[in-house]
Design a protein around this motif. Structure first.
Motif, PDB file in Angstrom:
ATOM      1  N   ALA A 138       0.818  -1.218   0.000  1.00 43.76           N
ATOM      2  CA  ALA A 138       0.000   0.000   0.000  1.00 43.76           C
ATOM      3  C   ALA A 138       0.844   1.257   0.000  1.00 43.76           C
ATOM      4  CB  ALA A 138      -0.943  -0.004   1.207  1.00 43.76           C
ATOM      5  N   GLY A 139       2.159   1.100   0.110  1.00 43.98           N
ATOM      6  CA  GLY A 139       3.044   2.274   0.039  1.00 43.98           C
ATOM      7  C   GLY A 139       2.932   3.195   1.233  1.00 43.98           C
ATOM      8  N   ILE A 140       2.773   2.600   2.421  1.00 43.09           N
ATOM      9  CA  ILE A 140       2.569   3.453   3.599  1.00 43.09           C
ATOM     10  C   ILE A 140       3.900   3.935   4.160  1.00 43.09           C
ATOM     11  CG2 ILE A 140       1.717   3.481   5.972  1.00 43.09           C
ATOM     12  CD1 ILE A 140      -0.520   1.656   4.996  1.00 43.09           C
ATOM     13  N   VAL A 141       3.968   5.230   4.426  1.00 47.36           N
ATOM     14  CA  VAL A 141       5.143   5.835   5.047  1.00 47.36           C
ATOM     15  C   VAL A 141       4.669   6.647   6.253  1.00 47.36           C
ATOM     16  CG1 VAL A 141       6.317   6.002   2.828  1.00 47.36           C
ATOM     17  CG2 VAL A 141       5.064   7.969   3.705  1.00 47.36           C
ATOM     18  N   GLY A 142       5.612   7.033   7.105  1.00 47.04           N
ATOM     19  CA  GLY A 142       5.262   7.830   8.286  1.00 47.04           C
ATOM     20  C   GLY A 142       4.616   9.136   7.867  1.00 47.04           C
ATOM     21  N   MET A 143       3.369   9.365   8.296  1.00 45.80           N
ATOM     22  CA  MET A 143       2.621  10.511   7.800  1.00 45.80           C
ATOM     23  C   MET A 143       2.734  11.736   8.693  1.00 45.80           C
ATOM     24  SD  MET A 143      -0.562   8.323   6.414  1.00 45.80           S
ATOM     25  CE  MET A 143      -1.679   9.595   5.868  1.00 45.80           C
ATOM     26  N   GLY A 144       3.564  11.621   9.734  1.00 48.74           N
ATOM     27  CA  GLY A 144       3.761  12.773  10.613  1.00 48.74           C
ATOM     28  C   GLY A 144       4.733  13.776  10.018  1.00 48.74           C
ATOM     29  N   GLY A 145       5.403  13.385   8.945  1.00 49.78           N
ATOM     30  CA  GLY A 145       6.330  14.299   8.306  1.00 49.78           C
ATOM     31  C   GLY A 145       7.676  13.656   8.028  1.00 49.78           C
ATOM     32  N   ALA A 146       8.021  12.597   8.787  1.00 47.10           N
ATOM     33  CA  ALA A 146       9.334  11.973   8.598  1.00 47.10           C
ATOM     34  C   ALA A 146       9.353  11.079   7.363  1.00 47.10           C
ATOM     35  CB  ALA A 146       9.716  11.162   9.824  1.00 47.10           C
ATOM     36  N   THR A 147       8.199  10.597   6.952  1.00 44.93           N
ATOM     37  CA  THR A 147       8.019   9.767   5.751  1.00 44.93           C
ATOM     38  C   THR A 147       8.954   8.569   5.695  1.00 44.93           C
ATOM     39  OG1 THR A 147       9.521  11.069   4.343  1.00 44.93           O
ATOM     40  CG2 THR A 147       7.222  11.746   4.399  1.00 44.93           C
ATOM     41  N   PHE A 148       9.142   7.926   6.831  1.00 37.82           N
ATOM     42  CA  PHE A 148       9.945   6.710   6.886  1.00 37.82           C
ATOM     43  C   PHE A 148       9.057   5.544   6.461  1.00 37.82           C
ATOM     44  CE2 PHE A 148      12.233   3.225   8.824  1.00 37.82           C
ATOM     45  CZ  PHE A 148      13.558   3.616   8.717  1.00 37.82           C
ATOM     46  N   PRO A 149       9.495   4.734   5.468  1.00 30.41           N
ATOM     47  CA  PRO A 149       8.636   3.641   4.998  1.00 30.41           C
ATOM     48  C   PRO A 149       8.203   2.726   6.152  1.00 30.41           C
ATOM     49  CG  PRO A 149      10.492   3.924   3.522  1.00 30.41           C
ATOM     50  CD  PRO A 149      10.737   4.821   4.693  1.00 30.41           C
ATOM     51  N   ALA A 150       6.881   2.492   6.283  1.00 27.80           N
ATOM     52  CA  ALA A 150       6.353   1.793   7.450  1.00 27.80           C
ATOM     53  C   ALA A 150       6.796   0.339   7.506  1.00 27.80           C
ATOM     54  CB  ALA A 150       4.830   1.878   7.458  1.00 27.80           C
ATOM     55  N   HIS A 151       6.906  -0.311   6.330  1.00 30.74           N
ATOM     56  CA  HIS A 151       7.249  -1.735   6.366  1.00 30.74           C
ATOM     57  C   HIS A 151       8.678  -1.941   6.860  1.00 30.74           C
ATOM     58  CE1 HIS A 151       8.660  -0.443   2.354  1.00 30.74           C
ATOM     59  NE2 HIS A 151       9.608  -1.327   2.543  1.00 30.74           N
ATOM     60  N   VAL A 152       9.547  -0.940   6.641  1.00 33.03           N
ATOM     61  CA  VAL A 152      10.927  -1.047   7.122  1.00 33.03           C
ATOM     62  C   VAL A 152      10.937  -0.998   8.647  1.00 33.03           C
ATOM     63  CG1 VAL A 152      13.226  -0.030   7.031  1.00 33.03           C
ATOM     64  CG2 VAL A 152      11.752   0.053   5.017  1.00 33.03           C
ATOM     65  N   LYS A 153      10.137  -0.082   9.169  1.00 29.53           N
ATOM     66  CA  LYS A 153      10.068   0.070  10.616  1.00 29.53           C
ATOM     67  C   LYS A 153       9.504  -1.186  11.279  1.00 29.53           C
ATOM     68  CE  LYS A 153       9.143   4.435  12.181  1.00 29.53           C
ATOM     69  NZ  LYS A 153       8.243   5.546  12.540  1.00 29.53           N
ATOM     70  N   LEU A 154       8.546  -1.816  10.594  1.00 31.50           N
ATOM     71  CA  LEU A 154       7.887  -2.979  11.190  1.00 31.50           C
ATOM     72  C   LEU A 154       8.721  -4.253  11.046  1.00 31.50           C
ATOM     73  CD1 LEU A 154       4.249  -2.285   9.997  1.00 31.50           C
ATOM     74  CD2 LEU A 154       5.159  -2.012  12.301  1.00 31.50           C
ATOM     75  N   SER A 155       9.690  -4.248  10.124  1.00 28.97           N
ATOM     76  CA  SER A 155      10.531  -5.428   9.953  1.00 28.97           C
ATOM     77  C   SER A 155      11.668  -5.347  10.974  1.00 28.97           C
ATOM     78  CB  SER A 155      11.114  -5.479   8.539  1.00 28.97           C
ATOM     79  OG  SER A 155      10.075  -5.317   7.601  1.00 28.97           O
ATOM     80  N   VAL A 156      11.408  -5.888  12.145  1.00 26.91           N
ATOM     81  CA  VAL A 156      12.394  -5.796  13.225  1.00 26.91           C
ATOM     82  C   VAL A 156      13.624  -6.621  12.844  1.00 26.91           C
ATOM     83  CG1 VAL A 156      12.833  -6.268  15.664  1.00 26.91           C
ATOM     84  CG2 VAL A 156      10.577  -5.480  14.908  1.00 26.91           C
ATOM     85  N   PRO A 157      14.823  -5.986  12.861  1.00 27.39           N
ATOM     86  CA  PRO A 157      16.018  -6.723  12.444  1.00 27.39           C
ATOM     87  C   PRO A 157      16.311  -7.879  13.407  1.00 27.39           C
ATOM     88  CG  PRO A 157      16.568  -4.526  13.261  1.00 27.39           C
ATOM     89  CD  PRO A 157      15.092  -4.605  13.196  1.00 27.39           C
ATOM     90  N   PRO A 158      16.944  -8.943  12.900  1.00 26.32           N
ATOM     91  CA  PRO A 158      17.241 -10.086  13.761  1.00 26.32           C
ATOM     92  C   PRO A 158      18.122  -9.673  14.939  1.00 26.32           C
ATOM     93  CG  PRO A 158      18.386 -10.237  11.631  1.00 26.32           C
ATOM     94  CD  PRO A 158      17.408  -9.132  11.530  1.00 26.32           C
ATOM     95  N   ILE A 204      14.352   0.898  18.001  1.00 28.72           N
ATOM     96  CA  ILE A 204      14.197  -0.538  18.266  1.00 28.72           C
ATOM     97  C   ILE A 204      15.254  -1.010  19.274  1.00 28.72           C
ATOM     98  CG2 ILE A 204      15.667  -1.322  16.362  1.00 28.72           C
ATOM     99  CD1 ILE A 204      12.339  -2.906  17.387  1.00 28.72           C
ATOM    100  N   ASP A 205      16.364  -0.270  19.395  1.00 23.09           N
ATOM    101  CA  ASP A 205      17.392  -0.640  20.356  1.00 23.09           C
ATOM    102  C   ASP A 205      16.907  -0.510  21.801  1.00 23.09           C
ATOM    103  OD1 ASP A 205      19.424  -1.326  18.537  1.00 23.09           O
ATOM    104  OD2 ASP A 205      19.780   0.787  18.123  1.00 23.09           O
ATOM    105  N   VAL A 206      15.861   0.291  22.028  1.00 20.64           N
ATOM    106  CA  VAL A 206      15.270   0.315  23.359  1.00 20.64           C
ATOM    107  C   VAL A 206      13.908  -0.383  23.332  1.00 20.64           C
ATOM    108  CG1 VAL A 206      16.507   2.356  24.156  1.00 20.64           C
ATOM    109  CG2 VAL A 206      14.313   2.634  23.003  1.00 20.64           C
ATOM    110  N   GLY A 207      13.682  -1.184  22.308  1.00 25.45           N
ATOM    111  CA  GLY A 207      12.479  -2.016  22.243  1.00 25.45           C
ATOM    112  C   GLY A 207      11.214  -1.270  21.870  1.00 25.45           C
ATOM    113  N   ALA A 208      11.343  -0.107  21.266  1.00 23.48           N
ATOM    114  CA  ALA A 208      10.142   0.660  20.950  1.00 23.48           C
ATOM    115  C   ALA A 208       9.987   0.854  19.443  1.00 23.48           C
ATOM    116  CB  ALA A 208      10.201   2.022  21.639  1.00 23.48           C
ATOM    117  N   VAL A 209       8.759   0.840  18.992  1.00 22.97           N
ATOM    118  CA  VAL A 209       8.439   1.212  17.622  1.00 22.97           C
ATOM    119  C   VAL A 209       7.370   2.293  17.697  1.00 22.97           C
ATOM    120  CG1 VAL A 209       7.452   0.450  15.434  1.00 22.97           C
ATOM    121  CG2 VAL A 209       8.997  -1.060  16.686  1.00 22.97           C
TER     122      VAL A 209
END
Lengths: 449, 307, 322
Positions: free
Chosen positions: A132-152, A259-264
């Motif tokens: 769906a092409g969702i990005v952070g809509m607050g202004g930072a426009t960080f792609p949402a799927h990247v944020k949700l893909s928690v690195p191993p 994510i280093d402090v466990g927050a998204v």
């Protein structure tokens, strides 16, 4: 009441459109869609001049993992794929589409009926959000799927929904929470599932008591979601500040991530878009834009298709006032001033603020009186007066040592300066230069491995 | 009296003690340095402008003494003469470089390039450039806040208040390159310095298409390529809608200037060639022209040299 | 188009606090002390203050006009603040020409030589005062007696001087007198209550934070308490001695208005506390064991010299670092 630990300011809120329900802006006749509406690689155009497109059809595909899909906000004919000036007058690749009717692509559920249940696995949810092409809509426009893909190796513990809207004037998130609270809460449950977390906190500043009460009333029905009122303090909507306010944990300096402090963290409007993408298969083709300014006759919140010229919104709010104007894409603390009003509304455009007359012009700068108000205001614990001075002198080594890369460019320093010094103008330059040096160093070190 | 004596003695003792300590410290931490570095530093101009790539003249002197091959080192301020004397002193081969001068490649004066907005941020080209297109519609042109002026150590570049553009005083310019680095738009170029400060160059760096350039500025290069066609020395190339005159190939024949429809090609220190009336028998003469043209141009170039 | 488009980088809004407003607030905060002083010492107080302010502004104007290029800083009231503070450091019986010299030293030497507002390392008013104290010790330490406000009255010793020279015990001067200014002293230091009122005003207007003044006074009080303990004082003296030192002399004026001077105090809260502790300790050392009865001015100037060092090594707590 909680807030973040260091610095911050409290500018006049001027939420002129807070009580105005969302209005739907009529479909634009022509839209221009930038291929780069997000942080990361630009999207790659999938259409060419003369192609017919439908509303919601994919017209540009993510260029890499750190990128986002773009869909057509209207149906019609592509008239060009070319360089077009953006809001700042800089020419960027954009797709221009002329509207013909209102034909939608198949498979999109446009009904308003609430769909609560979501049985999809986490991978599928993230895939839909990415599609769906969702990005952070607050202004930072960080792609949402990247944020949700928690690195191993990392683990998300808490999802924080950003309903802070600390920027003065802007009210789009506020109205979204009031009018689409239920959808946002369903969106939160979807995001929790995608991340595998049991706890979500919706942080809302205390100047929106109606939104707090509304969401608190609804949240009881959903497990693990807490609505947390926060003390009004700018820049609480900054990701790091919000995490600190809600969890008390401070994200270490770059390159560390939340994510280093466990927050998204996810913005409230983005959460609504996630709901629509996952439950309704609706791509991100429209958003609520606050159009505001002290001398606009009718400040309001407009549900706008992406790509609509900014001027259309300003006209809908009563047109530009006479005399000096500064039209800002975003709010007055972090927004970018525009020169080209034919430029389009993009995914990250939460508001258009029109400053006029005396407000449009900066006060004349004096000399630094060492009042240390910038040091006290800096939410990152930096020394803006010193960074600014060193940036003017191009002393990059000192800037790096003094942690200029931690700067979030919130503008608190310059806002609080009684001598009206352009502190951030130079800090921003210094930060860019230092980040360039760090990147170059990393690139030089990489092949040796 | 006793007090006085005591005080004097104490102070003397302290002084001697400090001197002894200083002496030993100076001995212990003494840095052995090639004495030639000092000598070379004296030969350099001492402007500490950084034009050589070192932080100051001392750094340059150090490199000149320590490196065997100094052909890559050059002091733009002192020029060939200075480098020769240094090389003679060190017994090394002198690096040579032809003299250069900073050239501002933008002709978008206030009159030719209308302002569309007012910049209210910090008066710095770097700040404005990072933010947006600038006060005019041209995203390549000079912003006019004088970052180049601020870095010039020789007072050789100034903003002309009438045109809003920087102007280089070729006599003062040492081609240290500080302004070239300071300009965020990459407008300033070091070009070959001709006698009497003559120059021919394309005073525009816009890579926009012709129509876009014309909308923003009446003095921009539209990439029409007429100049490239007429150049007898093949010095002009057109790339990305922008003509460029190679300073190594150009012989100042001035033919290109006559062809340029927007006046983007600038002459300095020379009168333009008289406008030739359109040749009536153009199609016929066409095959011969390429042969004839270089001759005429050569003559013109010679004339320039002779002056 | 009828509109002129203005463009600048963010932020596009500015807090209401300006340099001029800050300086104006400082002047307003000094007014209660000025009123009390006028009541105590008579109209001459107003004349000295006006002269000092006028001279400071004049010197600043002349230097900016003829000696150094730069923006005119007169409209931002900083010279007014220096003028008032200088006057507050003088005795009411001071001859007018000494005021002029003091203003010259304060503005020309201590402020403008370093580049003017925000660049001076030492508090200008204090440099002026200390210069006068050393150059004209007699005039600078002859304090008229209050009460009748007559200048022909006998010159009296300040409370600190009286205690120092064993003329009186620290408890001889009542707390009430110290608070209300019923004692000899320089213009601004006699009314503790009025200065405290100014302090509250400055805090309310967010011109200064409480850290530096409170730390200075607390340090002085603790220091005095320890001294009192160590010399075996008992009972009322244990609290009267510290209280006396906090209220007497220039302690309040210095702590509230001089030590908090922006350009001569550290940039961080942590640094400010270090700075303030230094001032408190040095002041008490001079008061108890030095040659002068009062040490506030010297203490502040000494610590002013340390400020660049403090700024270099004391950094604010960075976000995200332990």
């Amino acid at each position: 009441m909680k807030t973040f630990p260091i610095g911050g300011v409290h500018p006049s809120e001027n939420k002129l459109s807070g009580a105005k329900p969302i209005e739907v802006l009529p479909l634009p006749d022509v839209v221009t869609i930038p291929l780069s509406q997000h942080i990361g690689a630009p999207a790659v155009a999938k259409v060419a001049k003369g192609d017919k497109v439908l509303t919601g059809q994919l017209i540009a595909e993510a260029g890499s993992f750190m990128s986002a899909n773009i869909h057509s906000p209207i149906s019609g004919t592509v008239t060009s794929v070319d360089l077009v000036p953006n809001g700042q007058g800089l020419r960027q690749p954009m797709i221009t589409i002329k509207r013909e009717g209102d034909e939608w692509a198949e498979g999109i559920d446009r009904s308003e009926t609430l769909v609560r249940e979501c049985d999809l696995p986490a991978q599928e949810i993230i895939a839909r959000i990415k599609a769906a092409g969702i990005v952070g809509m607050g202004g930072a426009t960080f792609p949402a799927h990247v944020k949700l893909s928690v690195p191993p190796g990392k683990k998300a513990e808490v999802l924080i929904i950003n309903g802070v809207e600390c920027e003065p004037y802007l009210t789009s998130d506020h109205r979204m929470m009031l009018e689409h609270g239920e959808e946002i809460l369903v969106g939160v449950t979807i995001l929790m599932k995608a991340l595998g977390v049991q706890r979500a906190v919706i942080g809302i500043e205390n100047n929106k008591p109606d939104a707090i009460a509304h969401l608190k009333g609804l949240a009881g029905r959903y497990a693990g979601i807490e609505v947390m009122p926060l003390k009004v303090q700018y820049p609480q909507g900054g990701e790091k500040q919000l995490i600190a306010a809600v969890t008390g944990r401070q994200v270490p300096p770059p390159p560390a991530l939340p994510i280093d402090v466990g927050a998204v963290v996810c913005n409230a409007s983005t959460t609504y878009a996630v709901y629509r993408a996952v439950q309704k298969n609706m791509p991100l083709i429209e958003r609520v834009v606050t159009i505001t300014g002290k001398r606009l006759t009718a400040p309001k919140n407009l549900l706008t298709r992406m790509g609509t010229p900014v001027l259309t919104l300003i006209v809908a709010a009563g047109g530009l006032p006479e005399g000096d104007v500064k039209v800002i894409n975003g709010g007055p603390m972090m927004g970018r001033a525009m020169v080209n009003l034919d430029s389009p509304v993009t995914k990250g455009c939460s508001g258009i603020t029109v400053m006029s007359g005396r407000d449009a012009v900066r006060n004349e700068a004096g000399s630094c009186i060492k009042c240390a108000k910038c040091v006290a205001a800096c939410p990152m614990g930096l020394e803006p007066y010193y960074l600014s001075k060193m940036a003017r002198r191009k002393n990059w080594e000192v800037l790096e040592e003094q942690m200029i890369t931690s700067c979030i460019e919130c503008g608190c320093c310059q806002f609080s300066c009684p001598s009206y010094l352009p502190l951030l103008d130079f800090i921003r330059l210094g930060k860019q230069a230092v980040m360039g040096i760090i990147r170059a160093r990393a690139a030089a070190a990489a092949p040796k491995k | 009296m006793e007090v006085l004596l005591f005080t004097i003695l104490t102070l003397c003792a302290l002084g001697v003690l400090a001197a002894v300590v200083l002496y030993f410290v100076a001995r212990k931490f003494r840095v052995e340095e090639d004495p030639r570095i000092d000598e070379v530093e004296k030969m350099l101009p001492g402007a500490n402008c950084g034009g050589c790539g070192f932080a100051g003249c001392r750094g340059m002197a150090d490199a000149l003494v320590k490196r065997d091959d100094i052909s890559a080192l050059f002091c733009p301020v002192g020029g060939s003469a200075c480098m020769k004397s240094v090389a003679d002193y060190l017994g090394k081969a002198a690096p040579e470089k032809e003299p250069q001068v900073a050239t501002v490649r933008c002709g978008g004066t206030c009159a030719k390039r209308p302002r569309t907005n007012e910049f209210d941020g910090a008066a710095s080209c770097a700040v404005a450039s990072a933010l947006y297109v600038g006060e005019t519609g041209c995203s390549f042109g000079c912003l006019g806040y004088g970052d180049c002026v601020a870095v010039c150590a020789f007072d050789a570049i100034r903003i002309n208040p009438e045109t809003g553009l920087p102007e280089v005083d070729a006599d003062k310019c040492t081609a240290c390159g500080a302004c070239v680095k300071a300009c965020p738009k990459g407008i300033i170029e070091l070009r070959k310095k001709w006698p009497k400060n003559r120059a021919v160059y394309v005073s525009c760096v816009s890579k926009d298409k012709g129509a876009v350039v014309m909308k923003a500025c009446k003095a921009g290069c539209i990439g029409c390529g007429k100049c490239a066609k007429v150049c007898p020395f093949g010095a002009i190339t057109v790339e990305n809608n922008l003509a460029y005159i190679d300073p190594q190939k150009c012989k100042l024949c001035r033919k290109c200037e006559n062809e340029c429809p927007t006046g983007a090609i600038r002459l300095v220190g020379m009168e333009p060639l008289p406008k030739e009336p359109k040749a009536p028998a153009a199609p016929k003469a066409a095959p011969e022209k390429p042969a004839a043209a270089p001759k005429a141009a050569e003559a013109a170039a010679k004339q320039v040299k002779a002056e | 188009m009828a509109n002129k488009f203005i463009v600048s980088p963010a932020p596009h809004v500015q807090s209401a606090q300006s340099t001029a407003r800050i300086m104006r607030d400082v002047v307003i905060a000094l007014i209660p002390a000025l009123i009390v002083s006028t009541v105590v010492f008579g109209a001459n107080v107003l004349w000295i203050t006006a002269l000092s302010v006028f001279c400071c502004m004049l010197f600043e104007y002349l230097i900016q006009r003829f000696l150094c290029e730069g923006a005119n800083t007169l409209p931002n009231f900083s010279a007014v603040v220096t003028g008032v503070l200088l006057a507050f450091n003088l005795p009411a019986s001071i001859p007018w020409w000494i005021v002029v010299i003091g203003a010259f030293v304060a503005i020309a030497v201590a402020k403008m030589t370093f580049g003017g507002l925000g660049k001076n390392p030492f508090n200008p008013a204090l440099v002026g005062r200390v210069f006068l104290l050393i150059a004209y010790p007699v005039q600078m330490t002859s304090f008229p007696m209050p009460a009748n406000g007559s200048f022909d009255a006998l010159s009296g010793a300040t409370a600190l001087a009286a205690v120092k020279h064993k003329l009186a015990a620290a408890d001889a001067v009542g707390v009430q007198d110290l608070l209300l200014g019923n004692m000899p002293g320089s213009l601004g230091e006699v009314a503790a209550a009025a200065l405290l009122l100014g302090f509250v005003y400055l805090l309310w207007r967010k011109v200064i934070t409480w850290h530096i003044p409170v730390t200075i006074l607390a340090t002085m009080a603790v220091f005095a308490f320890v001294v009192a303990l160590s010399r075996g004082d008992e009972g009322a003296m244990l609290w009267q001695f510290p209280l006396f030192h906090v209220l007497a002399g220039g302690a309040l004026l210095g702590a509230i208005f001089m030590a908090t001077d922006y350009s001569t105090s550290p940039m961080t809260v942590k640094g400010g506390v270090i700075f303030a502790v230094g001032i408190g300790v040095i002041t008490m050392c001079i008061r108890l064991w030095g040659a002068y009865p009062e040490g506030m001015s010297f203490a502040i100037l000494v610590m002013n010299a340390v400020v660049p060092l403090i700024n270099k090594y004391v950094k604010p707590k960075r976000f995200g670092l332990k």
